[in-house]
Design a protein around this motif. Structure first.
Motif, mmCIF file in Angstrom:
data_model
loop_
_atom_site.group_PDB
_atom_site.id
_atom_site.type_symbol
_atom_site.label_atom_id
_atom_site.label_comp_id
_atom_site.label_asym_id
_atom_site.label_seq_id
_atom_site.Cartn_x
_atom_site.Cartn_y
_atom_site.Cartn_z
ATOM 1 N N PRO A 118 40.682 21.946 9.928
ATOM 2 C CA PRO A 118 39.667 22.903 10.377
ATOM 3 C C PRO A 118 38.239 22.401 10.252
ATOM 4 O O PRO A 118 37.925 21.561 9.406
ATOM 5 C CB PRO A 118 39.893 24.085 9.433
ATOM 6 C CG PRO A 118 40.345 23.433 8.166
ATOM 7 C CD PRO A 118 41.171 22.243 8.576
ATOM 8 N N GLU A 119 37.373 22.954 11.086
ATOM 9 C CA GLU A 119 35.932 22.760 10.940
ATOM 10 C C GLU A 119 35.342 23.829 10.036
ATOM 11 O O GLU A 119 34.392 23.577 9.298
ATOM 12 C CB GLU A 119 35.237 22.843 12.302
ATOM 13 C CG GLU A 119 35.408 21.672 13.216
ATOM 14 C CD GLU A 119 34.565 21.846 14.463
ATOM 15 O OE1 GLU A 119 33.318 21.819 14.354
ATOM 16 O OE2 GLU A 119 35.142 22.032 15.544
ATOM 17 N N LEU A 120 35.898 25.042 10.153
ATOM 18 C CA LEU A 120 35.395 26.190 9.409
ATOM 19 C C LEU A 120 36.556 26.834 8.672
ATOM 20 O O LEU A 120 37.579 27.164 9.278
ATOM 21 C CB LEU A 120 34.744 27.206 10.358
ATOM 22 C CG LEU A 120 34.284 28.525 9.738
ATOM 23 C CD1 LEU A 120 33.155 28.294 8.738
ATOM 24 C CD2 LEU A 120 33.842 29.503 10.831
ATOM 25 N N VAL A 121 36.404 27.000 7.361
ATOM 26 C CA VAL A 121 37.450 27.603 6.539
ATOM 27 C C VAL A 121 36.900 28.862 5.882
ATOM 28 O O VAL A 121 35.819 28.833 5.273
ATOM 29 C CB VAL A 121 37.931 26.630 5.450
ATOM 30 C CG1 VAL A 121 38.999 27.288 4.583
ATOM 31 C CG2 VAL A 121 38.470 25.358 6.074
ATOM 32 N N LEU A 122 37.646 29.950 5.988
ATOM 33 C CA LEU A 122 37.269 31.200 5.345
ATOM 34 C C LEU A 122 38.256 31.482 4.228
ATOM 35 O O LEU A 122 39.468 31.569 4.469
ATOM 36 C CB LEU A 122 37.257 32.355 6.357
ATOM 37 C CG LEU A 122 36.230 32.208 7.493
ATOM 38 C CD1 LEU A 122 36.846 31.514 8.697
ATOM 39 C CD2 LEU A 122 35.682 33.564 7.911
ATOM 40 N N LEU A 123 37.751 31.597 3.011
ATOM 41 C CA LEU A 123 38.583 31.797 1.833
ATOM 42 C C LEU A 123 38.309 33.174 1.239
ATOM 43 O O LEU A 123 37.169 33.485 0.880
ATOM 44 C CB LEU A 123 38.280 30.726 0.786
ATOM 45 C CG LEU A 123 38.466 29.271 1.218
ATOM 46 C CD1 LEU A 123 37.965 28.330 0.130
ATOM 47 C CD2 LEU A 123 39.924 28.980 1.530
ATOM 48 N N ASP A 124 39.362 33.982 1.130
ATOM 49 C CA ASP A 124 39.221 35.336 0.607
ATOM 50 C C ASP A 124 39.777 35.382 -0.813
ATOM 51 O O ASP A 124 40.983 35.434 -1.023
ATOM 52 C CB ASP A 124 39.969 36.320 1.510
ATOM 53 C CG ASP A 124 39.534 37.761 1.293
ATOM 54 O OD1 ASP A 124 38.811 38.018 0.311
ATOM 55 O OD2 ASP A 124 39.911 38.630 2.100
ATOM 56 N N GLU A 125 38.880 35.313 -1.792
ATOM 57 C CA GLU A 125 39.217 35.364 -3.212
ATOM 58 C C GLU A 125 40.324 34.378 -3.600
ATOM 59 O O GLU A 125 41.378 34.777 -4.092
ATOM 60 C CB GLU A 125 39.598 36.785 -3.613
ATOM 61 C CG GLU A 125 38.452 37.773 -3.431
ATOM 62 C CD GLU A 125 38.736 39.119 -4.063
ATOM 63 O OE1 GLU A 125 39.205 39.134 -5.213
ATOM 64 O OE2 GLU A 125 38.500 40.141 -3.412
ATOM 65 N N PRO A 126 40.109 33.094 -3.383
ATOM 66 C CA PRO A 126 41.151 32.107 -3.669
ATOM 67 C C PRO A 126 41.491 31.962 -5.149
ATOM 68 O O PRO A 126 42.547 31.435 -5.488
ATOM 69 C CB PRO A 126 40.559 30.801 -3.124
ATOM 70 C CG PRO A 126 39.085 31.009 -3.191
ATOM 71 C CD PRO A 126 38.886 32.459 -2.877
ATOM 72 N N THR A 127 40.614 32.437 -6.030
ATOM 73 C CA THR A 127 40.877 32.300 -7.464
ATOM 74 C C THR A 127 41.229 33.624 -8.128
ATOM 75 O O THR A 127 41.263 33.717 -9.362
ATOM 76 C CB THR A 127 39.656 31.694 -8.189
ATOM 77 O OG1 THR A 127 38.563 32.619 -8.132
ATOM 78 C CG2 THR A 127 39.249 30.374 -7.557
ATOM 79 N N ALA A 128 41.497 34.651 -7.327
ATOM 80 C CA ALA A 128 41.806 35.967 -7.894
ATOM 81 C C ALA A 128 43.016 35.890 -8.817
ATOM 82 O O ALA A 128 44.028 35.284 -8.489
ATOM 83 C CB ALA A 128 42.082 36.965 -6.767
ATOM 84 N N GLY A 129 42.895 36.483 -9.992
ATOM 85 C CA GLY A 129 44.002 36.537 -10.934
ATOM 86 C C GLY A 129 44.206 35.289 -11.756
ATOM 87 O O GLY A 129 45.175 35.202 -12.514
ATOM 88 N N MET A 130 43.318 34.316 -11.638
ATOM 89 C CA MET A 130 43.472 33.059 -12.371
ATOM 90 C C MET A 130 42.658 33.051 -13.654
ATOM 91 O O MET A 130 41.636 33.730 -13.759
ATOM 92 C CB MET A 130 43.035 31.872 -11.503
ATOM 93 C CG MET A 130 43.924 31.605 -10.311
ATOM 94 S SD MET A 130 43.373 30.115 -9.432
ATOM 95 C CE MET A 130 44.547 30.095 -8.069
ATOM 96 N N SER A 131 43.110 32.253 -14.614
ATOM 97 C CA SER A 131 42.336 32.019 -15.823
ATOM 98 C C SER A 131 41.111 31.184 -15.469
ATOM 99 O O SER A 131 41.030 30.588 -14.386
ATOM 100 C CB SER A 131 43.180 31.276 -16.857
ATOM 101 O OG SER A 131 43.506 29.972 -16.379
ATOM 102 N N ILE A 132 40.160 31.123 -16.392
ATOM 103 C CA ILE A 132 38.939 30.354 -16.150
ATOM 104 C C ILE A 132 39.263 28.897 -15.853
ATOM 105 O O ILE A 132 38.696 28.286 -14.939
ATOM 106 C CB ILE A 132 37.990 30.458 -17.368
ATOM 107 C CG1 ILE A 132 37.495 31.894 -17.526
ATOM 108 C CG2 ILE A 132 36.818 29.499 -17.222
ATOM 109 C CD1 ILE A 132 36.647 32.124 -18.767
ATOM 110 N N ASP A 133 40.192 28.332 -16.594
ATOM 111 C CA ASP A 133 40.571 26.932 -16.412
ATOM 112 C C ASP A 133 41.179 26.697 -15.034
ATOM 113 O O ASP A 133 40.810 25.745 -14.331
ATOM 114 C CB ASP A 133 41.550 26.505 -17.496
ATOM 115 C CG ASP A 133 41.976 25.047 -17.360
ATOM 116 O OD1 ASP A 133 41.092 24.177 -17.353
ATOM 117 O OD2 ASP A 133 43.185 24.795 -17.252
#
Length: 274
Positions: free
Chosen positions: A190-205
């Motif tokens: 892709p040229e343009l990527v849309l990410l909707d909360e890719p880290t939701a529910g993850m620990s800080i690490d």
């Protein structure tokens, strides 16, 4: 079809806003109404090529709806969307993928009954066929399948899932499912990527590892990120758009957004207070 107000069918993709960067995505007067409820309220949104552009705001601000409109998941009530100068307002999501726009959803959507490798390979194959007519796909060289396989294996290496290649997607951990989803996005080149909360529910690490992965594998793409982790957004973004009740409340680089009193009052809630 959407009730649009297109002033022209195309815009100049190299339109610059003073930053020296070209505009890759632009919306004009974009709105989505459900009866009397306004989910997206006449939004003029511009993203520069190569930027990591975040969209933040409280729940119900219209962030996911905006992404849905851009990626063809919902039809605008009003307004226009331009990608590389081309009017894409009424195009369906599958055509937008072919034009170089990819979307990673808030809730992962994988083919759970297939292996990790098969998920990525199907995405690579679909991307390889996207510029061919149905007739051309029937006579596509058989050695191209070797190329698809090699590309899929390379992607698995890049997202650190090579050892899980033969696992069913349904057996992956939550974090690895998100990595696989990023790999599928990567497979579409892709040229343009849309990410909707890719880290939701993850620990800080795990959040940091996921963001490092995104920065690595999508380094050549323009990224629009919807994310609730304000600290992460401030760390990553070139520009930030703040939505509030469907409208743009503020827009600018992280330091301007952090110091904006209207944003503090409406959303950040003292994020930068000592």
């Amino acid at each position: 079809m959407a009730t649009t107000s297109h002033s022209s069918n195309e815009r100049t993709a190299s339109n610059e806003d003073g930053t020296g960067k070209s505009t890759i995505l632009q919306t004009e007067n974009l709105a989505k109404l459900y009866g009397e409820f306004i989910a997206v309220d006449h939004v003029d949104f511009t993203v520069n090529e190569g930027d990591f552009h975040s969209v933040i705001g409280p729940n119900g601000a219209g962030k996911t709806t905006l992404l849905d409109l851009i990626t063809g998941g919902r039809t605008p009530t009003l307004g226009s969307i331009y990608f590389n100068g081309e009017d894409i307002t009424d195009l369906p999501s599958d055509e937008l993928v072919h034009k170089g726009i990819a979307r990673s959803f808030q809730i992962t959507s994988l083919l759970d009954g297939l292996t990790v490798y098969e998920n990525v390979r199907l995405a690579v194959q679909a991307s390889g066929y996207r510029d061919l007519s149905k007739a051309e796909t029937l006579v596509y060289p058989t050695d191209s399948h070797d190329s698809f396989e090699q590309t899929a294996r390379t992607i698995l290496q890049r997202i650190d899932l090579e050892e899980e290649a033969d696992l069913l997607a349904q057996n992956l951990s939550y974090g690895d499912r998100r990595k696989l989803e990023i790999g599928i996005v990567l497979a579409t080149d892709p040229e343009l990527v849309l990410l909707d909360e890719p880290t939701a529910g993850m620990s800080i690490d795990k959040k940091q590892k996921t963001i490092d992965l995104i920065n690595d594998v999508l380094a050549d793409a323009t990224v629009i990120l919807v994310e609730h982790d304000v600290e992460l957004v401030m760390q990553l973004s070139d520009n930030i758009t703040v939505l509030h009740q469907g409208s743009i409340l503020a827009e600018g680089p992280p330091e301007e957004i952090e110091d904006n009193q209207h944003v503090q009052d409406a959303y950040l809630g003292g994020y930068n207070d000592e």
